[in-house]
Write a protein that holds these residues in place. Structure first.
Motif, PDB file in Angstrom:
ATOM      1  N   ASP A 107      -5.832   7.076  -2.199  1.00 30.58           N
ATOM      2  CA  ASP A 107      -6.447   6.019  -2.997  1.00 30.58           C
ATOM      3  C   ASP A 107      -5.364   5.252  -3.755  1.00 30.58           C
ATOM      4  O   ASP A 107      -4.164   5.515  -3.599  1.00 30.58           O
ATOM      5  CB  ASP A 107      -7.526   6.575  -3.921  1.00 30.58           C
ATOM      6  N   LYS A 143       0.816  -1.212   0.000  1.00 31.62           N
ATOM      7  CA  LYS A 143       0.000   0.000   0.000  1.00 31.62           C
ATOM      8  C   LYS A 143       0.854   1.267   0.000  1.00 31.62           C
ATOM      9  O   LYS A 143       0.418   2.320  -0.414  1.00 31.62           O
ATOM     10  CB  LYS A 143      -0.920   0.025   1.227  1.00 31.62           C
ATOM     11  N   GLU A 200      -4.800   3.524   3.834  1.00 29.26           N
ATOM     12  CA  GLU A 200      -5.924   3.301   2.913  1.00 29.26           C
ATOM     13  C   GLU A 200      -7.050   4.312   3.104  1.00 29.26           C
ATOM     14  O   GLU A 200      -7.906   4.447   2.232  1.00 29.26           O
ATOM     15  CB  GLU A 200      -6.464   1.881   3.066  1.00 29.26           C
ATOM     16  N   GLN A 201      -7.022   5.037   4.214  1.00 25.83           N
ATOM     17  CA  GLN A 201      -8.010   6.086   4.452  1.00 25.83           C
ATOM     18  C   GLN A 201      -7.443   7.470   4.110  1.00 25.83           C
ATOM     19  O   GLN A 201      -8.112   8.471   4.298  1.00 25.83           O
ATOM     20  CB  GLN A 201      -8.480   6.060   5.901  1.00 25.83           C
ATOM     21  N   THR A 202      -6.207   7.507   3.632  1.00 29.00           N
ATOM     22  CA  THR A 202      -5.537   8.766   3.322  1.00 29.00           C
ATOM     23  C   THR A 202      -5.305   8.948   1.822  1.00 29.00           C
ATOM     24  O   THR A 202      -5.453  10.046   1.295  1.00 29.00           O
ATOM     25  CB  THR A 202      -4.186   8.834   4.065  1.00 29.00           C
ATOM     26  N   GLY A 219     -10.574  12.094   1.564  1.00 28.73           N
ATOM     27  CA  GLY A 219     -11.164  12.360   2.865  1.00 28.73           C
ATOM     28  C   GLY A 219     -10.394  13.361   3.705  1.00 28.73           C
ATOM     29  O   GLY A 219      -9.510  14.075   3.240  1.00 28.73           O
ATOM     30  N   GLU A 220     -10.746  13.368   4.974  1.00 29.44           N
ATOM     31  CA  GLU A 220     -10.137  14.306   5.924  1.00 29.44           C
ATOM     32  C   GLU A 220      -8.650  14.046   6.114  1.00 29.44           C
ATOM     33  O   GLU A 220      -7.846  14.978   6.204  1.00 29.44           O
ATOM     34  CB  GLU A 220     -10.873  14.192   7.268  1.00 29.44           C
ATOM     35  N   LEU A 221      -8.259  12.769   6.170  1.00 31.16           N
ATOM     36  CA  LEU A 221      -6.837  12.447   6.340  1.00 31.16           C
ATOM     37  C   LEU A 221      -6.022  12.875   5.120  1.00 31.16           C
ATOM     38  O   LEU A 221      -4.899  13.370   5.260  1.00 31.16           O
ATOM     39  CB  LEU A 221      -6.660  10.959   6.613  1.00 31.16           C
ATOM     40  N   ARG A 247      -3.196   3.848  12.857  1.00 33.10           N
ATOM     41  CA  ARG A 247      -3.211   5.291  13.090  1.00 33.10           C
ATOM     42  C   ARG A 247      -1.845   5.879  13.462  1.00 33.10           C
ATOM     43  O   ARG A 247      -1.647   7.086  13.377  1.00 33.10           O
ATOM     44  CB  ARG A 247      -4.236   5.635  14.166  1.00 33.10           C
ATOM     45  N   PRO A 286      -4.273   5.769   8.978  1.00 31.33           N
ATOM     46  CA  PRO A 286      -4.196   4.583   8.133  1.00 31.33           C
ATOM     47  C   PRO A 286      -4.066   4.962   6.655  1.00 31.33           C
ATOM     48  O   PRO A 286      -4.799   5.820   6.171  1.00 31.33           O
ATOM     49  CB  PRO A 286      -5.509   3.854   8.384  1.00 31.33           C
TER      50      PRO A 286
END
Length: 196
Positions: free
Chosen positions: A154, A17, A150-152, A161-163, A118, A148
């Motif tokens: 693509d 990732k 994958e939340q930051t 998102g926010e991250l 996190r 994380p």
């Protein structure tokens, strides 16, 4: 002023990732008009360290190692994008860096870490600071810790998102710090030869 910056990434995992973050760093540096190039340890494919580049007779090192040595020598600065493996550094990235020594000297380096959680790989980032300093680089004080991942970012390395927004806000300070030290090191090398 454009700088030549090598961005090193070292995961060999099948579903890695961190390549998202490596691509993000390259894209952002290029947007600042730097000449950024991704150096992917997996793609380079150096064997487990047996002989350092300097231990080969002149012209006898494997071609891929010779080419990378030249890129390292010619670069103005480095960025190391590292995941955290059991509180430590990625073995693939560490193996790649250990093949060289004098080639790294007298240039600045930045550390960008990541993880699935996190904490964002900060323990690996801390370990790299000492390693890179020992290898003759000046490690800048600014860091980026992404998690994380994958939340930051693509799959294309685009912030989400926010991250992702937070990473976009944090990157300019990191890049400005690296640029300042890059320019300082270049000016000093032009003014006075390194002592060794």
């Amino acid at each position: 002023m454009a700088h030549s910056i090598l961005v090193f990434y070292g995961s060999y995992r099948r579903d890695r990732k961190g390549i998202r973050l490596a691509n993000f760093v390259v894209t952002q540096l290029r947007a600042r008009e730097d000449e950024a190039e991704l150096i992917d340890a997996q793609a380079i494919g150096l064997p487990m360290l047996d002989r350092m580049y300097k231990e080969y007779a002149s012209g006898a090192a494997p071609a891929v190692m010779e080419s990378l040595a030249g890129k390292i020598r010619d670069a103005d600065a480095f960025v190391f994008v590292t995941g955290e493996y059991n509180w430590g550094v990625q073995p693939g990235l560490k193996n790649l860096t250990d093949h060289f020594l004098e080639e790294w000297f007298w240039r600045p380096a930045g550390v960008v870490s990541y993880s699935a959680g996190r904490i964002g790989g900060v323990r690996s980032g801390l370990a790299w600071r000492d390693t890179l300093s020992e290898m003759g680089m000046v490690v800048i004080s600014s860091t980026l810790a992404v998690g994380p991942i994958e939340q930051t970012l693509d799959e294309r390395g685009e912030p989400i998102g926010e991250l992702g927004n937070g990473l976009m806000k944090a990157f300019p300070r990191f890049a400005d710090d690296l640029a300042w030290w890059t320019e300082a090191a270049k000016a000093q090398r032009q003014h006075k030869a390194p002592p060794y």
